[in-house]
Design an enzyme around this catalytic site. Sequence first.
Site, PDB file in Angstrom:
ATOM      1  N   ARG A  60       0.815  -1.216   0.000  1.00  0.00           N
ATOM      2  CA  ARG A  60       0.000   0.000   0.000  1.00  0.00           C
ATOM      3  C   ARG A  60       0.849   1.268   0.000  1.00  0.00           C
ATOM      4  NH1 ARG A  60      -2.811  -3.672   3.243  1.00  0.00           N
ATOM      5  NH2 ARG A  60      -1.870  -2.804   5.102  1.00  0.00           N
ATOM      6  N   GLU A  97       2.408  -5.372  13.412  1.00  0.00           N
ATOM      7  CA  GLU A  97       1.396  -5.323  14.473  1.00  0.00           C
ATOM      8  C   GLU A  97       0.771  -6.715  14.593  1.00  0.00           C
ATOM      9  OE1 GLU A  97      -1.750  -2.557  13.706  1.00  0.00           O
ATOM     10  OE2 GLU A  97      -2.688  -2.882  15.656  1.00  0.00           O
TER      11      GLU A  97
END
Length: 175
Positions: A60, A97
């Site tokens: 992204r 994460e």
Amino acid sequence: VTQSLDHVIRNVPDFPKPGIQFKDITTLLKDGAALALSVDAIAERFKGTLIQKVAGIESRGFPFGCALAYSLGAGFVPIRKKGKLPAPTYRQEYALEYGTDALEVHQDAFTPGERVLVVDDLLATGGTAAAACSLVERAGGRVVGCGFVVELSFLGGRKRLPGRVVHSLVDYAAE
Ligand code: AMP
């Protein structure tokens, strides 16, 4: 800028696993005005700084990074997940994460001392961006800034980028 972009970033609860609030930027990318606004706003912050290459983080970071490179008159370098780049690479392991992975960059991506802006869609814990910065430096580039559309500042990602110029457009200060 923050408000208009906040409206086009979709929150998807529990993706890719329970407890994660996924900030989906495909809803921003498909909105032409929002896409232009996000690229222009990051470019504005760095237009007084000489940027010779923009390094975009897969995947992204690619659309934003490439548009920024065009806007700043710089070249674009992809930082990819392991095994994707065809020529000799440097590799850096990092923690996400959610999970772990490795990033790679072509060894000849930068000329020595070249001034580089590292770009991704989102700064969370900072592990990905820190790995990308290390890779740029191992490949001879000089990181002069890091740009993100979204920052989850409650995860403290900036602490992983000490001494670096970090700019983001939309901050979600709490989950
Ligand atoms: P981190 O290494 O923790 O800073 O994670 C940043 C990378 O993971 C970026 O490439 C993001 O696209 C992705 N990411 C991490 N957390 C999220 C989230 N809550 N929503 C969307 N993307 C995320």
